[in-house]
Design an enzyme around this catalytic site. Structure first.
Site, PDB file in Angstrom:
ATOM      1  N   LYS A  22       4.437  -6.699 -16.077  1.00 44.45           N
ATOM      2  CA  LYS A  22       4.059  -7.642 -15.116  1.00 44.45           C
ATOM      3  C   LYS A  22       3.062  -7.117 -14.200  1.00 44.45           C
ATOM      4  O   LYS A  22       1.857  -7.827 -14.179  1.00 44.45           O
ATOM      5  CB  LYS A  22       5.089  -7.853 -14.347  1.00 44.45           C
ATOM      6  CG  LYS A  22       4.889  -8.543 -13.090  1.00 44.45           C
ATOM      7  CD  LYS A  22       6.239  -8.895 -12.167  1.00 44.45           C
ATOM      8  CE  LYS A  22       6.509  -7.559 -11.312  1.00 44.45           C
ATOM      9  NZ  LYS A  22       5.810  -7.427 -10.061  1.00 44.45           N
ATOM     10  N   CYS A 117       7.253  -8.432   4.047  1.00 45.59           N
ATOM     11  CA  CYS A 117       7.909  -8.371   2.640  1.00 45.59           C
ATOM     12  C   CYS A 117       9.270  -7.505   2.813  1.00 45.59           C
ATOM     13  O   CYS A 117       9.420  -6.768   3.687  1.00 45.59           O
ATOM     14  CB  CYS A 117       6.937  -7.365   1.858  1.00 45.59           C
ATOM     15  SG  CYS A 117       7.547  -6.945   0.111  1.00 45.59           S
TER      16      CYS A 117
HETATM   17  N1  EPU Z   1      -1.101  -0.033   1.910  1.00 41.46           N
HETATM   18  C1  EPU Z   1      -1.677   0.037   2.958  1.00 41.46           C
HETATM   19  N2  EPU Z   1      -2.811  -0.744   3.058  1.00 41.46           N
HETATM   20  C2  EPU Z   1      -3.324  -1.597   2.275  1.00 41.46           C
HETATM   21  C3  EPU Z   1      -2.430  -1.546   0.968  1.00 41.46           C
HETATM   22  C4  EPU Z   1      -1.476  -0.867   0.723  1.00 41.46           C
HETATM   23  O1  EPU Z   1      -1.242   0.750   4.114  1.00 41.46           O
HETATM   24  O2  EPU Z   1      -4.128  -2.210   2.241  1.00 41.46           O
HETATM   25  C5  EPU Z   1       0.141   0.943   1.665  1.00 41.46           C
HETATM   26  C6  EPU Z   1       1.269   0.102   1.424  1.00 41.46           C
HETATM   27  O3  EPU Z   1       2.102  -0.363   2.546  1.00 41.46           O
HETATM   28  C7  EPU Z   1       2.331   1.013   0.801  1.00 41.46           C
HETATM   29  C8  EPU Z   1       1.205   2.058  -0.042  1.00 41.46           C
HETATM   30  O4  EPU Z   1       0.067   1.766   0.574  1.00 41.46           O
HETATM   31  O5  EPU Z   1       2.988   1.962   1.707  1.00 41.46           O
HETATM   32  C9  EPU Z   1       1.189   1.742  -1.503  1.00 41.46           C
HETATM   33  O6  EPU Z   1       1.098   0.253  -1.844  1.00 41.46           O
HETATM   34  P1  EPU Z   1       0.157  -0.338  -2.941  1.00 41.46           P
HETATM   35  O7  EPU Z   1      -1.119  -1.158  -2.342  1.00 41.46           O
HETATM   36  O8  EPU Z   1      -0.334   0.857  -3.817  1.00 41.46           O
HETATM   37  O9  EPU Z   1       1.200  -1.234  -3.605  1.00 41.46           O
HETATM   38  P2  EPU Z   1       0.706  -2.771  -4.160  1.00 41.46           P
HETATM   39  O10 EPU Z   1      -0.464  -2.628  -4.831  1.00 41.46           O
HETATM   40  O11 EPU Z   1       1.199  -3.775  -3.250  1.00 41.46           O
HETATM   41  C10 EPU Z   1       1.971  -2.399  -6.632  1.00 41.46           C
HETATM   42  C11 EPU Z   1       2.881  -2.773  -7.381  1.00 41.46           C
HETATM   43  C12 EPU Z   1       4.224  -2.542  -6.432  1.00 41.46           C
HETATM   44  C13 EPU Z   1       4.384  -1.165  -6.590  1.00 41.46           C
HETATM   45  C14 EPU Z   1       3.346  -0.554  -5.893  1.00 41.46           C
HETATM   46  C15 EPU Z   1       3.330   1.057  -5.864  1.00 41.46           C
HETATM   47  C16 EPU Z   1       1.916  -4.936  -8.187  1.00 41.46           C
HETATM   48  C17 EPU Z   1       1.795  -6.519  -8.172  1.00 41.46           C
HETATM   49  N3  EPU Z   1       2.810  -4.341  -7.439  1.00 41.46           N
HETATM   50  O12 EPU Z   1       1.929  -2.925  -5.306  1.00 41.46           O
HETATM   51  O13 EPU Z   1       5.182  -3.281  -7.770  1.00 41.46           O
HETATM   52  O14 EPU Z   1       5.766  -0.787  -6.050  1.00 41.46           O
HETATM   53  O15 EPU Z   1       2.116  -0.901  -6.730  1.00 41.46           O
HETATM   54  O16 EPU Z   1       3.459   1.442  -6.919  1.00 41.46           O
HETATM   55  O17 EPU Z   1       1.225  -4.155  -8.974  1.00 41.46           O
HETATM   56  C18 EPU Z   1       7.469  -4.297  -8.126  1.00 41.46           C
HETATM   57  O18 EPU Z   1       6.698  -4.577  -9.231  1.00 41.46           O
HETATM   58  O19 EPU Z   1       8.565  -4.501  -7.933  1.00 41.46           O
HETATM   59  C19 EPU Z   1       6.231  -3.770  -7.032  1.00 41.46           C
HETATM   60  C20 EPU Z   1       6.796  -3.805  -5.881  1.00 41.46           C
END
Ligand code: EPU
Length: 423
Positions: A22, A117
């Site tokens: 996904k 979230c």
């Molecule tokens: N963060 C920031 N600022 C930003 C972006 C992220 O502070 O601009 C922080 C977040 O708050 C968090 C950390 O960085 O504490 C990591 O977040 P990341 O951006 O890596 O997560 P994401 O891209 O929003 C994806 C997956 C998540 C998974 C995370 C971590 C997708 C669609 N979602 O989220 O998947 O937990 O990476 O591996 O790829 C799930 O599938 O259930 C899910 C939540």
């Protein structure tokens, strides 16, 4: 509203296949707007977040059609709207990664900010800062990020945290920028690597994906492609936890074994037998689970998306396990429901102390996110009596045919419409 009813106590046995990822499929689908030509994406899981992504793409003017159960063709010959509306983005945060490709293709994008979230604040500041550094003018108005930039220019940037979504968004914004972009402290997740592979097959020039530094040489335009999405490492890990908690013997076909090192290591430490065979990953458990300590970390560390499933598993371990969640600040909601099933878990800040109990007991439970929900199903597989899992729509966002897959391994599990079923 649908519910899932699990009658625990059956050791899972048999073979099961892992679907497409996904979290790899969602940004790859967004990347299809980077070209006028048709793009075929294969091995796409039939889950609600994918359907939401296709709806978003159609709203932008793309034509989407399924070519079979798991193959989708997206043809964004013309972009007729530049907007990802609040109604869609609020239901799926991953929609925010359409910002980069839409901006790169058309010079402008208006994407709703995702809002709060259940698992943490999840800001998008790193996405915005990266896109600004490529020369786009970005402002926040009425809850929307509005970005303009006819010709983005490559830049060298450092991400404060190795965010998966920010890395993907910036990578897609930069593929057609003038000159070279360097993303330092980039996310190394396999889903970032799969996106880079797909973009390169469209004519992008990206190197270093999978390492901390990603380099992107701007290309003049991108063309169509035919890309197959990687298998879902989180689904594979969830099935491993399900097999292990029931003391089962399951062959998981199509598991991305190389991406599961940290998970396999922890499960082995917990006395789960795992064998990498030519036919797939064989997961068995014949002895009591040993306690382990684990911390969630960016890839290749232990994934936060498998933390809840391991907590369910360790709750029946023979001893005290410790889990520390370092990625999201509020990702222990499942622990409160596991307590209602008889688990012994104490939480302090980012750490949970799990004292193994001999048995869990079924209960009506519900969760507030996808991975928490699946952890309750996993707990239910080993619990006495009946577990009645509500808010199944969370599961439907990211697990394809979960109850059919578990039932094919012998689990007594069914989806019912309507109200709670009491034992
Ligand atoms: N963060 C920031 N600022 C930003 C972006 C992220 O502070 O601009 C922080 C977040 O708050 C968090 C950390 O960085 O504490 C990591 O977040 P990341 O951006 O890596 O997560 P994401 O891209 O929003 C994806 C997956 C998540 C998974 C995370 C971590 C997708 C669609 N979602 O989220 O998947 O937990 O990476 O591996 O790829 C799930 O599938 O259930 C899910 C939540």
């Amino acid at each position: 509203m649908d519910r899932i009813i699990v009658e625990g106590g059956v050791p899972l046995k048999g073979e099961v296949s892992v679907s497409g990822s996904k979290n790899a499929a969602l940004p790859i689908l967004m990347a299809t707007v980077l070209t006028k030509e048709p793009v075929i994406v294969r091995n796409v899981p039939r889950v609600r977040d994918v359907f939401t992504s296709l709806q978003l793409l159609e709203g932008l003017g793309a034509q989407c059609r399924w070519l079979g159960d798991h193959d989708v063709e997206v043809h964004a010959a013309k972009i007729t709207s530049h907007e990802a509306p609040y109604e869609l983005v609020k239901t799926m945060r991953a929609s925010f990664v359409v910002l980069g490709p839409l901006l790169a293709r058309t010079g402008r994008a208006r994407v709703s900010t995702p809002g709060g979230c259940a698992i943490g604040a999840r800001p998008v500041n790193l996405h915005i800062s990266g896109i600004r550094q490529l020369g786009a003018r970005v402002q926040l108005r009425f809850g929307y990020v509005e970005a303009h930039g006819e010709r983005l220019v490559g830049a060298r940037m450092w991400l404060d945290a190795p965010s998966v979504g920010a890395t993907q968004n910036i990578m897609m914004a930069a593929v057609m920028a003038k000159g070279r972009t360097l993303i330092e402290n980039a996310a190394r997740e396999p889903e970032v690597q799969d996106l880079a592979k797909m973009l390169n097959s469209m004519g992008a020039r990206i190197s270093g994906a999978g390492s901390h530094v990603i380099e992107i040489e701007g290309a003049s335009h991108l063309h169509g492609t035919d890309h197959s999405v990687i298998p879902d490492r989180i689904e594979a890990g969830s099935l491993m936890a399900a097999a292990a908690i029931t003391g089962g013997d399951v062959l998981i076909r199509n598991a991305p074994v190389d991406q599961l090192d940290s998970v396999i290591a922890k499960l082995r430490e917990a006395a789960v037998q795992i064998e990498n065979t030519a036919a797939g990953l064989r997961v068995q458990r014949g002895v009591a689970l040993k306690p382990v300590e684990l911390r969630t970390l960016p890839y290749p560390g232990f994934p936060t998306d498998l933390q809840a499933q391991l907590m369910a598993l360790l709750s029946i371990g023979d001893g005290t396990s410790i889990i520390t969640e370092t990625i999201f600040e509020n990702r222990f909601m499942h622990a409160l429901e596991l307590l209602r099933m008889g688990a012994d878990i104490a939480m302090k800040g980012a750490t949970a102390v799990i004292r193994g109990v001999p048995h869990l007991s079924g209960a009506p439970v519900m969760a507030t996110d996808l991975r928490a929900s699946v952890s309750l199903v996993i707990a239910g597989l080993a619990a006495d009596d009946v577990t009645d899992v509500g808010r199944v729509y969370h599961l439907d966002r990211g697990y394809e045919a979960l109850e059919q897959k578990l039932a094919s391994l012998g689990a007594r599990i069914e989806r019912v419409k309507g109200t709670s079923v009491q034992p």
